[in-house]
Design an enzyme around this catalytic site. Structure first.
Site, PDB file in Angstrom:
ATOM      1  CG  ASP A  89     -36.093  69.865-139.473  1.00 18.90           C
ATOM      2  OD1 ASP A  89     -36.198  69.071-138.521  1.00 18.90           O
ATOM      3  OD2 ASP A  89     -36.631  70.989-139.495  1.00 18.90           O
ATOM      4  CG  HIS A  90     -39.784  67.646-139.582  1.00 16.06           C
ATOM      5  ND1 HIS A  90     -40.603  67.086-138.643  1.00 16.06           N
ATOM      6  CD2 HIS A  90     -39.403  68.842-139.074  1.00 16.06           C
ATOM      7  CE1 HIS A  90     -40.727  67.904-137.602  1.00 16.06           C
ATOM      8  NE2 HIS A  90     -39.996  68.970-137.838  1.00 16.06           N
ATOM      9  N   GLY A 124     -40.367  74.183-133.015  1.00 20.59           N
ATOM     10  CA  GLY A 124     -41.380  75.213-132.776  1.00 20.59           C
ATOM     11  C   GLY A 124     -40.883  76.234-131.773  1.00 20.59           C
ATOM     12  CG  HIS A 166     -43.661  72.348-136.214  1.00 19.22           C
ATOM     13  ND1 HIS A 166     -44.027  71.031-136.155  1.00 19.22           N
ATOM     14  CD2 HIS A 166     -42.327  72.383-136.066  1.00 19.22           C
ATOM     15  CE1 HIS A 166     -42.952  70.284-135.986  1.00 19.22           C
ATOM     16  NE2 HIS A 166     -41.907  71.087-135.921  1.00 19.22           N
ATOM     17  CB  THR A 171     -41.439  80.907-133.870  1.00 12.53           C
ATOM     18  OG1 THR A 171     -40.391  80.769-134.814  1.00 12.53           O
ATOM     19  CG2 THR A 171     -42.121  82.264-134.052  1.00 12.53           C
ATOM     20  CD  GLU A 216     -41.410  65.598-133.430  1.00  7.90           C
ATOM     21  OE1 GLU A 216     -40.567  66.196-134.104  1.00  7.90           O
ATOM     22  OE2 GLU A 216     -42.603  65.931-133.372  1.00  7.90           O
TER      23      GLU A 216
HETATM   24 ZN   LIG Z   1     -39.962  70.549-136.597  1.00  8.93          ZN
END
Ligand SMILES: [Zn+2]
Length: 419
Positions: free
Chosen positions: A82-83, A210, A181, A212, A134
């Site tokens: 991730d990232h 993001g 995020h 949440t 992204e």
């Molecule tokens: Zn992310």
């Protein structure tokens, strides 16, 4: 063995109207909690390792555990970087066991984002590994409150998204449509019409970072508009933190007791998400409809009559060095037996991330140079074979060099090829 091809996994979700959770994990408690939730919900899941956190844990150590957990799980899994920051990050992640990588250059100008992403796609696809790009900017860092790093949401635009996907060849796109995020102050407002247009134009699985703070209804609507991968970490981190704090307040002493509740709360939240997002109950379909992710062992057994021991060691050492750097090569082992009556005395065992690497390895300049310059001469008498590791075909299972060599002479169903 239930590691499955991540592209297949997310296309299954995309065409069947559900989303797979990508849960960032940073220790064994999270890993065990996520795997337990997936097995309880019979859901496919993405075990996600976020490069933004690599200062907080040893990536190489943790991913070894992640791979073992995925291999012994009974539900389909993928392992994802991730990232990732750049192509070196992607190459390292693939070597260590990731079968999906994200490159995030979304904070850079569009031209640079395009260039970096295109390079990563080229490398990863040659290894059979899926890539998430992204476009647009989702502010902040996972797990950190958005109020502390307000940043500015830069929305993904339709025109840019189309050009970006066409020119980079990414398999999935993380879009920025209003999430951040961390946890946002207030209720996130999402740009539904933007998402709808992007989905209609691209027709590939979309990812949301993001997650949440979104409501169940927002999640369901995101999924109807093409979101097939949801990154979710901050809520898990907060729940784990709450559990530790509650244990501390109860005057619990000792590290083990402080952490004792973490797995339970993280697992319950992951399972809740899987039920809301529709991935619960999908494991069996994914396992039968998606390609399984299998490493390949490239075995070369040979004799080197023209070289003394010292020169042979030097050739092996150089080969190990050169070949280890090829993307998709996970490890290079060399070995010899002292017994001169053995049909082949020396061997290479090179582990590839997937079958796709057989071709890209054979064409890679470092491999071609090594073979032309040193190995053809050194090992004129040799036999080469590629094996699927723990594959489903009978006879294609190789667990050690000795069993590989023993099988070479007897099993006619093996793939054999000369370098
Ligand atoms: Zn992310």
């Amino acid at each position: 063995m239930p590691l499955v091809n991540m592209k297949d996994m997310l296309h299954h979700a995309y065409s069947n109207g559900y989303a797979v959770g990508a849960f960032d994990l940073r220790n064994l408690d999270f890993l065990e909690a996520i795997v337990a939730a997936a097995e309880s919900a019979r859901a496919p899941v993405i075990l996600s390792l976020n490069e933004s956190y690599f200062d907080h844990f040893d990536f190489e150590l943790l991913i070894s555990a992640v791979e073992v957990a995925a291999q012994r799980a009974v539900v389909p899994m993928a392992i994802h970087l991730d990232h990732g920051e750049n192509s070196d990050s992607a190459v390292k992640a693939i070597r260590l066991g990731c079968n999906g990588v994200m490159v995030d250059a979304s904070h850079l100008p569009l031209g640079e984002n395009l260039e970096i992403t295109r390079t990563v796609v080229k490398i990863a696809h040659a290894c059979g590994v899926a890539v998430e790009g992204e476009l647009g900017y989702v502010p902040c860092v996972e797990g950190e409150g958005a109020q502390r790093h307000p940043g500015v949401v830069s929305y993904t635009t339709l025109a840019e998204a189309k050009g970006f996907v066409e020119r980079t060849g990414v398999d999935f796109l993380a879009v920025s449509i209003g999430t951040v995020h961390g946890r946002m102050k207030g209720k996130p407002k999402l740009d539904w019409s933007r998402l709808k247009e992007i989905n209609a134009a691209l027709g590939i699985p979309l990812a949301i970072h993001g997650g949440t703070g979104l409501t169940d209804d927002q999640f369901r609507k995101l999924i109807t508009l093409g979101v097939a991968k949801i990154n979710y970490y901050t809520a898990l981190s907060e729940l784990a933190g709450d559990s530790v704090r509650a244990a501390a307040k109860s005057r619990t002493k000792g590290y083990t007791a402080l952490l004792a509740g973490v797995r339970t709360v993280v697992s319950a939240e992951v399972e809740r998400c899987m039920r809301v997002w529709g991935s619960a109950g999908r494991a069996a379909e994914v396992l039968t409809q998606c390609r399984h992710w299998l490493n390949v062992e490239h075995v070369v057994v040979y004799n080197a009559p023209g070289l003394n021991e010292e020169r042979l060691r030097a050739v092996m050492a150089e080969g190990q060095h050169q070949l280890s750097s090829i993307p998709g090569v996970r490890e290079v082992q060399v070995g010899s037996v002292a017994d001169k009556s053995t049909r082949y005395r020396h061997c290479w065992l090179i582990r590839f991330a997937s079958t796709a690497v057989i071709d890209s390895y054979n064409q890679h300049p470092a491999q071609v140079a090594f073979v032309d310059r040193l190995f053809h001469f050194a090992a004129a008498d040799r036999l080469t074979a590629d094996y699927l590791v723990a594959g489903v075909e009978p006879g294609a299972i190789v667990l050690s060099i000795s069993s590989a060599v023993a099988t070479l002479d007897t099993n006619s169903t093996l793939v054999r090829e000369e370098i």
